[in-house]
Design an enzyme around this catalytic site. Structure first.
Site, PDB file in Angstrom:
ATOM      1  N   HIS A 364      52.684  42.966  34.062  1.00 42.52           N
ATOM      2  CA  HIS A 364      53.570  42.923  35.229  1.00 42.52           C
ATOM      3  C   HIS A 364      54.488  44.130  35.283  1.00 42.52           C
ATOM      4  CE1 HIS A 364      52.906  38.391  34.685  1.00 42.52           C
ATOM      5  NE2 HIS A 364      51.829  39.033  35.050  1.00 42.52           N
ATOM      6  N   CYS A 677      40.463  47.420  50.313  1.00 42.34           N
ATOM      7  CA  CYS A 677      41.795  47.585  49.719  1.00 42.34           C
ATOM      8  C   CYS A 677      41.765  47.671  48.198  1.00 42.34           C
ATOM      9  CB  CYS A 677      42.723  46.465  50.173  1.00 42.34           C
ATOM     10  SG  CYS A 677      42.153  44.822  49.696  1.00 42.34           S
TER      11      CYS A 677
HETATM   12  C1  PEP Z   1      40.710  43.611  44.584  1.00 41.26           C
HETATM   13  O1  PEP Z   1      40.261  42.697  43.895  1.00 41.26           O
HETATM   14  O2  PEP Z   1      40.087  44.648  44.841  1.00 41.26           O
HETATM   15  C2  PEP Z   1      42.060  43.505  45.154  1.00 41.26           C
HETATM   16  C3  PEP Z   1      42.489  44.375  46.032  1.00 41.26           C
HETATM   17  O3  PEP Z   1      42.832  42.506  44.718  1.00 41.26           O
HETATM   18  P1  PEP Z   1      43.602  42.529  43.331  1.00 41.26           P
HETATM   19  O4  PEP Z   1      43.445  43.895  42.738  1.00 41.26           O
HETATM   20  O5  PEP Z   1      45.017  42.190  43.627  1.00 41.26           O
HETATM   21  O6  PEP Z   1      42.883  41.476  42.558  1.00 41.26           O
END
Ligand code: PEP
Ligand code: MG
Length: 752
Positions: A364, A677
């Site tokens: 974190h 993303c």
């Molecule tokens: C992903 O899994 O690519 C994502 C954007 O979510 P996180 O990294 O928060 O799991």
């Protein structure tokens, strides 16, 4: 004590007098060896100091030939002295010459001595030198004498560590320049000076005036320590950093450990102050445990370190609260571990970098460091033991390199890199307000990933088109306890206010897996990444999800709102989640709340099963966002957080690119927006590939907006698509796609 004149306490008292004399460091050391030899009725007393090339240099002697001082240099594995240093433990022999490791240097004239007692000079568990006494007669030194010599070594450790003994050109191990490689946690380079997050209590008074008084002082402090721990356990408090009950239980067990207490009392009985006794015992323990490779034992070392620090603070009455307000300029924090809230407490303007002994990229505190743009490295073994406050330090958060007390050349090279980066940042800054349109006229929407209030200024700094992924769990992860509905509401409102009319996609709580909340009892699972997490938890415990949805809907009164769900694996899950949104809307409407003008509900695509339900999903969802971090993890069955396997497969490979292209194609066929993303979009080469396979919307780390935009502005998207398309349809063993794309970029003059 046989042979000793007055015993260890007299020795310590005399030592204190010598320490107070206004003489230079070498002379002081010369006097100390004379003093020890006299006190222990030894014919020889010598001090060897460990140099950065791992050799041991004779720094002072009483009894050996004086000409050998600064001339005799032993290899790290040479003779008994080398053995004391490498084992970091005492060697006590009545007939040293019979020991297999014995070797002697003619220039010292030591061949006539038989008995040998050598102790390591330790500080924070690191060996800085060796202190030796020798006698002609065969004798074994008593336990009390060994203790006395170890105690004296402790005082020497401070002299060596302070650097006052070093002669021009000397490189002592204590002050040596250290280069280690750890895990890259947060991008960027920091040059600064060490600030220990939890500074060691510096012992200023080693020698006790009144031994019985010190013993009582120690016992009283131990009692207070134990009752404090009992109290914490009773009230269910968590210690700083969000650690749990089991850690406190372990502390309590150690605090009652008879062996530990006995060692502390013994050290006081040799004449040390109580706090010096704690430091001595802890330094010995560290020296022993640092040589262990068993992770369980290493973990216990941390517990013992913590406990010793608590006891020291109790004894000295000094609060450990680091100088958060009075942080020096260019501070680089060095910590064993740290909670995210603790990092946020420091003055951001003065903080340049962060070094952690623990903490991977998904910790974190690493998330917060990235949000704050503080370069950070983790997994640096014994960082707090190696660093002294004020030491020069370089943190390379891009590669994971750490340089402590760097040599001037290294410092100059890094300073140059910092200047270069700053210049590049200026160039990116100049692109800030330019729309991201490729050379052949394709507009690519670049948004940022965010999750904390501290991320919001990035929206304006980068000129991003919006927030493509707002990870709502981050607020939960950095908070000491569950954020209430109104706290959630306040954050969402602040985000929407900051975004003005730019879009924000709020992702509902994605907890579980590697995202743990310290205050929430976690269900033990064999495979947490495949377990009860994200939307699964949200649907099974709808109270949590509904509170969040209500907070979001209220925060977006009279504005438009985008919500998306993480880890959806089946269309039915999406349906159910969407119904919860409807229910909350109805509830708010009934109670006369202001409603959003428009609510769009989307789904993350990060579980491969969705690849075979795209049409059904796109009929129901308003938009999709591909989480390539998880999608790649599950497609290749590689734990994204496990460095052994995480880089085994390249996301820029036919299977992944085909899957990603399918999602983009299906989205276009349904006229629904598809964003990507995951981290892939934050790498210029990844963004290039994504644009080539049809992505027109990407959400990136804020620091990636500049470099990605710079590439896309120069890209001929159609040409890239023609180049890449045939490659993703074959899985031959030729040159990997990444390499080919690099060639393509070089030909096109793109800086990836
Ligand atoms: C992903 O899994 O690519 C994502 C954007 O979510 P996180 O990294 O928060 O799991
Ligand atoms: Mg994910």
């Amino acid at each position: 004590m046989r042979g000793a004149l007055g015993g260890p306490r007299v020795l310590l008292r005399r030592l204190r007098e010598v320490m107070a004399e206004p003489v230079g460091a070498q002379e002081r050391l010369d006097r100390i060896v004379v003093l020890i030899a006299a006190n222990m009725v030894a014919e020889v007393c010598s001090v060897y100091v460990l140099r950065s090339d791992a050799t041991l240099e004779l720094y002072a002697t009483e009894g050996l030939k004086r000409e050998a001082v600064h001339q005799t240099v032993l290899g790290s594995d040479e003779g008994l002295v080398g053995l004391v240093a490498s084992q970091a433990s005492a060697i006590n022999l009545s007939n040293a010459q019979a020991h297999p490791a014995f070797s002697y240097r003619a220039e010292t004239g030591e061949e006539i001595y038989h008995s040998f007692l050598g102790v390591p000079v330790l500080r924070a568990g690191n060996t800085l030198g060796v202190l030796v006494v020798q006698n002609r007669a065969r004798r074994t030194y008593s336990e009390e004498e060994v203790e006395a010599l170890q105690t004296t070594a402790m005082v020497l450790a401070e002299m060596i560590a302070s650097g006052q003994l070093a002669r021009p050109g000397d490189q002592l191990a204590a002050r040596q320049s250290v280069h280690v490689k750890g895990a890259a946690l947060s991008d960027g380079i920091a040059l600064g000076h060490v600030v220990l997050h939890e500074p060691r209590v510096v012992v200023t008074n080693y020698i006790a005036d009144d031994v019985q008084g010190e013993l009582q002082h120690l016992r009283a402090a131990l009692d207070t320590l134990r009752s404090n721990l009992d109290e914490m356990l009773e009230h269910g408090d968590v210690v700083e950093g969000g650690e749990h009950r089991d850690v406190l239980e372990a502390y309590r067990m150690f605090a009652h450990d008879r062996g530990w207490v006995h060692k502390l009392e013994e050290a006081v009985l040799t004449g040390l102050t109580a706090e010096a006794a704690v430091e001595r015992v802890q330094s010995d323990t560290r020296a022993r445990m640092l040589r262990q490779t068993d992770p369980f034992l290493r973990e216990r070392l941390h517990d013992l370190d913590d406990l010793a620090n608590r006891l020291m603070r109790q004894l000295t009455g000094r609060d450990h609260a680091p100088a958060r307000e009075s942080l020096p300029e260019n501070a680089v924090l060095v910590a064993r571990s740290m909670g995210p809230a603790a990092l946020l407490d420091y003055d951001r303007k003065r903080l340049r970098g962060l070094v952690l002994e623990e903490g991977g990229a998904h910790s974190h505190v690493a998330i917060v460091a990235r949000a704050l743009g503080i370069p950070a490295v983790g997994e640096i073994d014994n960082a707090t033991g190696m660093a002294d406050p004020g030491d020069a330090i370089i943190v390379d958060g891009t590669t994971g390199d750490l340089h402590m007390r760097p040599l001037p050349d290294m410092e100059a090279a890094y300073a140059e890199r910092v200047r270069l980066r700053a210049r590049r940042q200026q160039q990116y800054q100049a692109l800030r307000d330019r729309p991201c349109i490729t050379k052949d006229g394709q507009e690519v929407c670049l948004m940022i990933n965010a999750g904390l209030a501290v991320d919001l200024p990035h929206l304006t700094d980068t000129g991003a088109a919006g927030i493509g992924l707002f990870r709502t769990e981050l607020q939960f992860m950095v908070a000491p306890n569950f954020p209430r509905a109104n706290e959630q509401y306040a954050l969402y409102r602040a985000v929407l206010d900051a975004a003005d009319d730019k879009p924000v996609v709020f992702r509902t709580l994605d907890i579980g897996g590697d995202k743990v909340l310290p205050y929430m009892r976690n269900v033990e699972e064999e495979n947490p990444a495949l377990g009860w997490r994200a939307i699964r938890l949200g649907l099974d415990r709808p109270g949590l999800l509904r509170t969040q949805l209500r907070a979001l809907l209220r925060a977006a009164g009279n504005r438009s709102l985008k919500i998306m769900f993480p880890m959806v694996a089946a269309v039915q899950e999406f349906e159910q989640a969407r119904q919860l949104v409807e229910r909350e809307l109805t509830h708010l409407r009934r109670h006369g709340h202001k409603l959003p003008d428009e609510v769009q509900v989307g789904s993350m695509v990060e579980v491969p099963s969705l690849l075979y339900q795209l049409d059904e999903l796109l009929e129901r969802a308003d938009f999709l966002s591909v989480g390539s971090n998880d999608l790649v993890q599950f497609l290749y069955a590689i734990d994204r957080g496990n460095p052994r396997v995480a880089s085994r497969f390249d996301p820029l490979s036919p299977p992944v690119l085909r899957a990603l292209k399918d999602v983009a194609d299906r989205g276009r066929a349904h006229n629904k927006s598809v964003t990507l993303c995951g981290e892939l979009a934050s790498q210029p080469i990844g963004a290039l590939a994504l644009a080539a396979i049809g992505y027109r919307s990407l959400s990136l780390s804020p620091s990636a907006i500049g470099p990605v935009k710079a590439v896309l502005l120069e890209l001929d998207c159609r040409k890239a698509a023609q180049f890449l398309s045939p490659l993703i349809h074959k899985t031959d063993s030729g040159k990997p796609i990444r390499g080919r794309l690099e060639d393509f970029a070089a030909q096109e003059g793109l800086q990836i």
